[in-house]
Design a protein around this motif. Structure first.
Motif, PDB file in Angstrom:
ATOM      1  N   ILE A  45       0.833  -1.201   0.000  1.00 36.01           N
ATOM      2  CA  ILE A  45       0.000   0.000   0.000  1.00 36.01           C
ATOM      3  C   ILE A  45       0.863   1.245   0.000  1.00 36.01           C
ATOM      4  N   SER A  46       1.846   1.296   0.888  1.00 33.40           N
ATOM      5  CA  SER A  46       2.639   2.521   1.025  1.00 33.40           C
ATOM      6  C   SER A  46       3.460   2.810  -0.223  1.00 33.40           C
ATOM      7  N   SER A  47       3.915   1.795  -0.939  1.00 30.54           N
ATOM      8  CA  SER A  47       4.691   2.052  -2.148  1.00 30.54           C
ATOM      9  C   SER A  47       3.798   2.457  -3.318  1.00 30.54           C
ATOM     10  N   SER A  48       2.542   2.016  -3.323  1.00 37.50           N
ATOM     11  CA  SER A  48       1.646   2.301  -4.435  1.00 37.50           C
ATOM     12  C   SER A  48       0.970   3.668  -4.334  1.00 37.50           C
ATOM     13  N   PHE A  49       0.777   4.175  -3.149  1.00 38.25           N
ATOM     14  CA  PHE A  49      -0.023   5.384  -2.953  1.00 38.25           C
ATOM     15  C   PHE A  49       0.768   6.550  -2.348  1.00 38.25           C
ATOM     16  N   HIS A  50       2.065   6.572  -2.537  1.00 36.61           N
ATOM     17  CA  HIS A  50       2.880   7.613  -1.882  1.00 36.61           C
ATOM     18  C   HIS A  50       2.612   9.026  -2.396  1.00 36.61           C
ATOM     19  N   ASP A  51       1.975   9.156  -3.541  1.00 38.59           N
ATOM     20  CA  ASP A  51       1.660  10.502  -4.041  1.00 38.59           C
ATOM     21  C   ASP A  51       0.163  10.688  -4.298  1.00 38.59           C
ATOM     22  N   VAL A  55      -5.227   9.632  -0.240  1.00 45.08           N
ATOM     23  CA  VAL A  55      -4.582   8.849   0.824  1.00 45.08           C
ATOM     24  C   VAL A  55      -3.758   9.757   1.731  1.00 45.08           C
ATOM     25  N   LEU A  56      -3.019  10.669   1.154  1.00 50.10           N
ATOM     26  CA  LEU A  56      -2.194  11.575   1.963  1.00 50.10           C
ATOM     27  C   LEU A  56      -3.043  12.461   2.873  1.00 50.10           C
ATOM     28  N   ALA A  57      -4.224  12.840   2.411  1.00 55.06           N
ATOM     29  CA  ALA A  57      -5.109  13.691   3.219  1.00 55.06           C
ATOM     30  C   ALA A  57      -5.662  12.950   4.436  1.00 55.06           C
ATOM     31  N   ALA A  58      -5.574  11.631   4.423  1.00 53.96           N
ATOM     32  CA  ALA A  58      -6.141  10.826   5.509  1.00 53.96           C
ATOM     33  C   ALA A  58      -5.136  10.482   6.603  1.00 53.96           C
ATOM     34  N   ARG A  59      -3.942  11.042   6.548  1.00 48.87           N
ATOM     35  CA  ARG A  59      -2.905  10.662   7.522  1.00 48.87           C
ATOM     36  C   ARG A  59      -3.294  11.002   8.958  1.00 48.87           C
ATOM     37  N   ASP A  60      -3.872  12.172   9.184  1.00 51.87           N
ATOM     38  CA  ASP A  60      -4.269  12.541  10.554  1.00 51.87           C
ATOM     39  C   ASP A  60      -5.365  11.612  11.073  1.00 51.87           C
ATOM     40  N   HIS A  83     -11.124   4.141  -1.323  1.00 53.95           N
ATOM     41  CA  HIS A  83     -10.356   4.424  -2.538  1.00 53.95           C
ATOM     42  C   HIS A  83      -9.293   3.341  -2.771  1.00 53.95           C
ATOM     43  N   ILE A  84      -8.569   2.987  -1.735  1.00 56.76           N
ATOM     44  CA  ILE A  84      -7.520   1.962  -1.862  1.00 56.76           C
ATOM     45  C   ILE A  84      -8.132   0.622  -2.284  1.00 56.76           C
ATOM     46  N   ARG A  85      -9.243   0.271  -1.669  1.00 59.82           N
ATOM     47  CA  ARG A  85      -9.877  -1.017  -1.993  1.00 59.82           C
ATOM     48  C   ARG A  85     -10.464  -1.023  -3.407  1.00 59.82           C
ATOM     49  N   GLU A  86     -10.850   0.146  -3.910  1.00 58.53           N
ATOM     50  CA  GLU A  86     -11.337   0.225  -5.294  1.00 58.53           C
ATOM     51  C   GLU A  86     -10.179   0.114  -6.286  1.00 58.53           C
ATOM     52  N   VAL A  87      -9.062   0.754  -5.971  1.00 58.01           N
ATOM     53  CA  VAL A  87      -7.912   0.746  -6.870  1.00 58.01           C
ATOM     54  C   VAL A  87      -7.227  -0.626  -6.879  1.00 58.01           C
ATOM     55  N   VAL A  88      -7.164  -1.264  -5.722  1.00 54.60           N
ATOM     56  CA  VAL A  88      -6.511  -2.574  -5.598  1.00 54.60           C
ATOM     57  C   VAL A  88      -7.514  -3.567  -5.004  1.00 54.60           C
ATOM     58  N   PRO A  89      -8.450  -4.058  -5.805  1.00 53.01           N
ATOM     59  CA  PRO A  89      -9.503  -4.927  -5.265  1.00 53.01           C
ATOM     60  C   PRO A  89      -8.988  -6.269  -4.743  1.00 53.01           C
ATOM     61  N   ALA A  90      -7.839  -6.720  -5.201  1.00 47.67           N
ATOM     62  CA  ALA A  90      -7.297  -8.012  -4.746  1.00 47.67           C
ATOM     63  C   ALA A  90      -6.595  -7.904  -3.390  1.00 47.67           C
ATOM     64  N   LEU A  91      -6.403  -6.705  -2.899  1.00 45.18           N
ATOM     65  CA  LEU A  91      -5.702  -6.505  -1.633  1.00 45.18           C
ATOM     66  C   LEU A  91      -6.545  -7.022  -0.478  1.00 45.18           C
ATOM     67  N   GLN A  92      -5.977  -7.889   0.317  1.00 40.33           N
ATOM     68  CA  GLN A  92      -6.651  -8.441   1.490  1.00 40.33           C
ATOM     69  C   GLN A  92      -5.998  -7.822   2.728  1.00 40.33           C
ATOM     70  N   ALA A  93      -6.462  -6.662   3.136  1.00 46.92           N
ATOM     71  CA  ALA A  93      -5.893  -5.973   4.289  1.00 46.92           C
ATOM     72  C   ALA A  93      -7.015  -5.488   5.190  1.00 46.92           C
ATOM     73  N   SER A  94      -6.771  -5.560   6.476  1.00 42.65           N
ATOM     74  CA  SER A  94      -7.758  -5.079   7.441  1.00 42.65           C
ATOM     75  C   SER A  94      -7.717  -3.559   7.494  1.00 42.65           C
ATOM     76  N   LEU A 103      -0.081   5.676   7.387  1.00 37.98           N
ATOM     77  CA  LEU A 103       0.885   6.376   8.237  1.00 37.98           C
ATOM     78  C   LEU A 103       2.321   6.158   7.781  1.00 37.98           C
ATOM     79  N   ALA A 104       2.588   5.028   7.150  1.00 38.04           N
ATOM     80  CA  ALA A 104       3.949   4.724   6.703  1.00 38.04           C
ATOM     81  C   ALA A 104       4.346   5.484   5.445  1.00 38.04           C
ATOM     82  N   ILE A 105       3.366   6.084   4.784  1.00 43.14           N
ATOM     83  CA  ILE A 105       3.656   6.822   3.530  1.00 43.14           C
ATOM     84  C   ILE A 105       4.397   8.102   3.838  1.00 43.14           C
TER      85      ILE A 105
END
Length: 105
Positions: A45-51, A55-60, A83-94, A103-105
């Motif tokens: 996630i962090s490598s795909s959405f760094h810009d 996603v960046l607006a949701a850090r707080d 947004h993340i789940r729509e862009v990467v539907p195969a991602l299985q993350a809680s 936060l890691a971005i």
């Protein structure tokens, strides 16, 4: 008679220690696998959405979510997770893994 009791106690102690050791190994393996899965999801996630602005607006909100152990769920975080789940539907993350990745971005 005393030797028989001593040998019996030694045998029981040996069996008990062996059972605890195997239980420890199973618990450790399970924990390591769970951490590895969480780490992989976070790095993907962090490598795909760094810009990504959403996603960046949701850090707080993500920080509040992690700090409150999921009790506080801000609107920006909800939008970013959707947004993340729509862009990467195969991602299985809680939700917790997604918040940590944001936060890691």
């Amino acid at each position: 008679m005393s030797r028989l009791r001593l040998l019996s106690a030694t045998a029981l102690l040996t069996v008990a220690v062996g059972a605890q050791a195997s239980s420890f190994v199973v618990t450790t393996d399970t924990t390591v696998r769970a951490l590895d899965a969480s780490s992989n999801a976070t790095s993907k996630i962090s490598s795909s959405f760094h810009d990504d602005k959403i996603v960046l607006a949701a850090r707080d909100d993500a920080a509040s979510f992690v700090a409150s152990q999921g009790e506080i769920r801000g609107a920006k975080l909800e939008g970013a997770m959707r947004h993340i789940r729509e862009v990467v539907p195969a991602l299985q993350a809680s939700d917790a893994q997604l918040a940590q990745a944001i936060l890691a971005i």
